[in-house]
Design a protein around this motif. Structure first.
Motif: not given
Ligand SMILES: [Mn+2]
Length: 298
Positions: A143-145, A147, A223, A225, A237
């Motif tokens: 993921d880039a995030h 979470d 994800d 992303d 996002t």
């Molecule tokens: Mn993400």
């Protein structure tokens, strides 16, 4: 004459594995979760399962399997598409119980589960079902995030915080890969951020994931992303500065043989595609890799 369904024709089950309702006699079940009411940015991932399934017809077109795996996963295990979990659009509070119940049914029947999202929030009920069966899961999270925002809100940026609070993730065995947004609290999870990945061979990253998780029951959540928006623009996002699809696949392929009990691929929102459906194609390809990882663990 042998019949051959071209990628642009015929029914659209994932990798053309065929639709069925019951998990009975299924080794690996695929489900779609067309939910996007957990998004904090651009909505639209409710259309993800359909778009990923459509691109999977090309990914799975060859009866010898998916490059570069040396066999066809569909020959080794009975893989079936159990369709979508639906019926919660006007009732978001129904999402968790409905997904957890369906996932539990599938796992109790002895099948493994690959889910296609939907926004990333859907991982929470999926993790609940897996943890009921296997205990707290090692989370392998692309993921880039993070979470893991500390927040009572139930959205696609907080669900792993809630999973940690519920004790269904073993943080000491968990790892996040590709992060490139502020993350004030790691909760003890190991992080290989995007800049680290871009300077490190995929093989090394895979080894670090193996070292962290060991042979613990693991759940992989991907994800889309994680990928740079150049390779996956159609997502809720997007964050610039991420790895490409080949790198992601090389890391995943480096996880072959790990104790991967289940997986999901989330956050494809196809209405933001430019020409070529490249996000859904990447999502379908990565979902196919996840299917191989689940199969090799069985
Ligand atoms: Mn993400």
């Amino acid at each position: 004459m042998e019949s051959w369904n071209d990628a642009y024709s015929g029914e659209q089950s994932f990798l053309r594995t065929g639709f069925t309702k019951s998990p009975k006699d299924v080794d690996i079940a695929v489900i779609g979760i067309p939910y996007d009411l957990g998004t904090t940015g651009r909505p639209g991932s409710r259309f993800g399962p359909r778009a990923v399934r459509e691109q999977s017809l090309a990914v799975g077109e060859f009866k010898w399997g998916v490059w570069p795996w040396d066999h066809d996963v569909r020959d080794k295990h009975t893989v079936r598409d159990l369709g979508d979990v639906t019926g919660f659009t006007a009732y978001p509070e129904r999402l968790c119980p409905m997904v957890e119940q369906r996932a539990t049914e599938i796992l109790d029947a002895g099948a493994s589960l690959l889910s296609i999202g939907g926004d990333h929030f859907v991982s929470l009920p999926l993790l609940r079902a897996h943890a009921k069966k296997h205990g707290p899961m090692a989370l392998i999270h692309f993921d880039a995030h993070s979470d893991t925002w500390v927040d009572d809100d139930l959205n696609h940026g907080t669900m792993f915080y809630h999973a940690i609070q519920e004790g269904i993730i073993d943080t000491d065995r968990s790892i996040q890969i590709g992060l490139r947004t502020p993350n004030p609290d790691t909760h003890g999870i190991e992080i290989l951020n995007a800049d680290y990945c871009l300077g490190t061979p995929a093989k090394t990253v895979a080894e670090e994931i193996r070292d962290r998780v060991g042979d613990h029951p693991a759940y992989v959540t991907f994800d889309i992303d994680f990928l740079d928006p150049a390779y996956a623009p159609a997502t809720g996002t997007p964050v610039s500065g991420g790895p490409n699809a080949a790198y992601a696949r090389h890391v995943l392929q480096g996880l072959a043989g790990m104790n991967i009990k289940g997986a999901d691929q989330v956050e494809v929102a196809p209405h933001y595609e430019g020409p070529g459906q490249i996000t859904a194609l990447a999502g379908a390809t990565i979902a196919a890799d996840l299917l191989y990882l689940i199969s090799l663990a069985r």
